[in-house]
Enzyme design. Structure first.
Site, short mmCIF file in Angstrom:
data_model
loop_
_atom_site.label_atom_id
_atom_site.label_comp_id
_atom_site.label_asym_id
_atom_site.label_seq_id
_atom_site.Cartn_x
_atom_site.Cartn_y
_atom_site.Cartn_z
N THR A 1 -3.69 8.61 -1.35
CA THR A 1 -4.79 8.12 -2.20
C THR A 1 -6.08 8.35 -1.41
O THR A 1 -6.63 9.44 -1.44
CB THR A 1 -4.61 6.64 -2.59
OG1 THR A 1 -4.43 5.86 -1.42
CG2 THR A 1 -3.44 6.47 -3.52
N LYS B 1 2.28 6.52 2.83
CA LYS B 1 0.88 6.60 2.41
C LYS B 1 0.27 5.21 2.59
O LYS B 1 0.96 4.19 2.49
CB LYS B 1 0.72 7.08 0.98
CG LYS B 1 1.11 6.17 -0.14
CD LYS B 1 0.24 4.99 -0.51
CE LYS B 1 -1.24 5.29 -0.61
NZ LYS B 1 -1.96 4.05 -1.07
N THR C 1 0.74 -2.84 3.02
CA THR C 1 0.36 -2.17 1.77
C THR C 1 0.43 -0.67 1.76
O THR C 1 -0.51 0.04 2.12
CB THR C 1 -1.05 -2.55 1.35
OG1 THR C 1 -1.10 -3.94 1.40
CG2 THR C 1 -1.31 -2.08 -0.07
N GLU D 1 -9.22 2.97 6.26
CA GLU D 1 -10.49 3.29 5.63
C GLU D 1 -11.70 2.90 6.48
O GLU D 1 -11.90 1.75 6.82
CB GLU D 1 -10.60 2.57 4.28
CG GLU D 1 -9.68 3.19 3.24
CD GLU D 1 -9.59 2.38 1.97
OE1 GLU D 1 -10.05 1.22 1.96
OE2 GLU D 1 -9.05 2.91 0.99
N ASN E 1 -14.85 1.01 -0.03
CA ASN E 1 -14.23 0.06 -0.93
C ASN E 1 -15.18 -0.47 -2.01
O ASN E 1 -14.75 -1.18 -2.91
CB ASN E 1 -13.61 -1.08 -0.13
CG ASN E 1 -12.34 -0.59 0.54
OD1 ASN E 1 -11.39 -0.22 -0.13
ND2 ASN E 1 -12.35 -0.51 1.86
N SER F 1 -14.98 3.70 -8.78
CA SER F 1 -16.03 4.35 -9.60
C SER F 1 -15.88 5.86 -9.52
O SER F 1 -14.95 6.37 -8.93
CB SER F 1 -17.41 3.91 -9.14
OG SER F 1 -17.59 4.19 -7.77
#
EC number: 2.3.1.35
Lengths: 383, 383
Positions: A146, A168, A179, A259, A378, A383
């Protein structure tokens, strides 16, 4: 390599059009046998995505013939329609593979609360089934990304048998589990009980101790499939250690790709009264936003470590706590220790040791710094 | 106004030189009587700063004649020398005021793990004592600022009696308490027990429900001093409500001034089975970094709300959960609700309602968005 390193597995990864940008988004991993033993560990979040609810049932049926994984949508909080979609996905794969739907696990990842484009996903399952290959592991690993910047695979090969895997996950990493989606495969010949025991033991000390941002997802799934194709039954301890190694390696890859992170932080809690105490303290430190900001600024702010320890119920006396950052004991006996100017924080890995001086147990939790890039990524994700 | 709005109090705020930039950094609040009743609530962090350990003892002595507060250093994790410094501060104030040291509470705020510059602080106490005034409340409120952009005061005046107060706090806001220093004063004539009861009731539903970043400090202190100078003993309920109002107002000011925040987020949990459930769920939502980033990006990402609810032990069924963001029920029965495009998030205040559909209890937790400015401010804080 990846999930096809072990004998008895084929895999494929394709772009089914679930992601609007055309990137690969559908993976299929098939256990060609002779055995189809399996174990699974799922999110402890009580809001579970449809594929988690489905795959839990699949595991109970006793064997797993294949796993369908999609990125581009989590199929979480999607009600009965979402569950029907997962079921239809399993049915489609079962049909293509000549198996029963109840043998097909499903994993999804992406945005919560959005229905999957089944008009793209179902034909994608057929396409993937047609492309299954003993060399398809890497493509499968790529298709489940992702916000991951790299795909993650790991393989441990022993005397005549192998454990391989793919993962992933790049954000929303937190315990119970970190997660993510993980599929592990082995050609060792083991029954469900042995797989379950080895998998739980491994995730407890690896993925469960990777805590990027304290957030726990609705879709976490770790599956371990065994084909028996190597016709070897290893000693349990040796097998469990191989599974742990693959999980540890994949967990490290998750943290390194978290991230927006600029620092990987190893929080090692030592001299705790119990292992649970060590984990609780490690997690509290790993989740302290103020500390994570300080580390981002290369500031060895040990006061924020003590402040985080102080919120736990672990056994310790405040005036016996010691903290080292990158080898410098900046806090001794709950107060000022060595000169903080000695701490070199220029490198990506930061090592914090919290000494509770209350026993002899230890645990290590991995986390990241908190950065403006994390906020940016994040804020913009959906969007 | 502030702490000197009530009769029987004087205050001062000066620059003692504790802060290197020369800003005000020392405040003194004196109860001139006739009564010197007091109550206090302190951080539940087990790593407590020296002034907290000291002031807890002062409260046990039964009366508080004055409070010395300094910014520019928390005097936390400073060992026995730190405690001696707090004691010396109380001694110095006692000497200047003609009272006993055990009647002098001390509060400190700033960086953890650094000894205070006593050669500046002690003369500062004398200077402040010489400047005490019935109009000194505002100066005192200014002197306790750290990263606060504004000073915070509040006053409620009733029939012949008043409750006033000041607060500092801009980051590290979290329950038990919302990491801050607060001094409240009243000229109502009340005993310690009534003050204690009113203060605990008020902090439980105000400061304890302000959760900016989930971090709990070593120095949180809320003191309530009563002079009896108004010669009025109000009904307990009326008094308790006035204290709650001042605490609520100050709590709101803390949230609005939280470090780097661009959104104030009101998390209202309704239809919970118990108030504890409502608070647990509200806190879990308020602490979800992913959600806080989404709100920063004006993204009504209700999936992250559900994901946060799912990590709690509160009573609920996933498929009965409802979530509204700014009045739009974007999640109904655990799935997609009204069109998320209808949610207007342009304004600073964001209102999230989480309906657990499990009872009739409610609780509101306030938090902020997570921003790049928060990261920046907290990366640079100690440098």
């Amino acid at each position: 390599m990846s999930v096809t390193a072990a004998k008895g597995f084929t895999a494929a990864g394709i772009a089914a059009g679930i992601k609007e940008n055309g990137n690969p988004d559908l993976a299929l991993v098939v256990n060609t046998g002779p055995r189809r033993a399996a174990a699974g560990v799922f999110t402890s979040n009580r809001v579970k995505a449809a594929p988690v609810l489905w795959s839990e049932q699949v595991l109970k049926s006793g064997q797993v013939a294949a796993v369908v994984l999609n990125s581009g949508g989590a199929n979480a909080c999607t009600g009965s329609k979402g569950f029907q979609d997962t079921h239809a996905t399993a049915e489609k794969a079962a049909e293509a593979l000549g198996r029963g739907a109840i043998e097909i696990a499903v994993c999804s990842t992406g945005l919560i609360g959005v229905l999957l484009p089944m008009d793209k996903l179902l034909p994608g399952v057929e396409t993937a089934a047609a492309q299954l290959s003993e060399h398809g592991g890497e493509k499968a690993a790529i298709a489940i990304k992702t916000t991951d910047t790299v795909h993650k695979t790991s393989v441990v090969t022993k005397d005549g048998w192998t454990v391989g895997g793919m993962a992933k996950g790049a954000g929303m990493l937190a315990p119970g589990l970190a997660t993510m989606l993980v599929v592990l495969t082995t050609d060792a010949d083991l029954d469900n009980d042995a797989l379950d025991k080895a998998l739980r033991a491994a995730t407890k000390v690896t993925f469960d101790r990777v805590d990027s941002d304290g957030c726990m997802s609705t879709n976490d799934t770790v599956l371990l499939l065994a084909s028996g194709a190597a016709e070897v039954t290893p000693q349990y301890e040796e097998f469990a250690e191989a599974v742990r190694q693959v999980c540890d390696d994949l967990g490290q890859q998750l943290i390194r790709d978290a991230e927006g992170a600029s620092k990987d932080i190893k929080v090692e809690v030592v001299n705790a009264a119990t292992e649970d105490d060590a984990v609780e303290v490690g997690r509290s430190i790993a989740r302290n936003n103020l500390l994570k900001c300080a580390i981002h600024g290369e500031d060895p702010n040990w006061g924020r470590v003590l402040s985080a320890i102080g919120t736990t119920s672990a056994a310790f006396e405040p005036d016996r706590l010691n903290v080292a950052i990158n080898g410098v004991w900046v806090c001794k006996n709950g107060g000022v220790g060595e000169d903080r100017e000695k701490v070199d924080m220029r490198y990506r890995e930061v090592h914090i040791v919290a000494d509770l001086a209350a026993g002899s147990e230890t645990a290590t939790i991995w986390t990241n710094d908190l950065t403006a890039d994390y906020v940016h990524e994040n804020s913009a994700y959906s969007s």
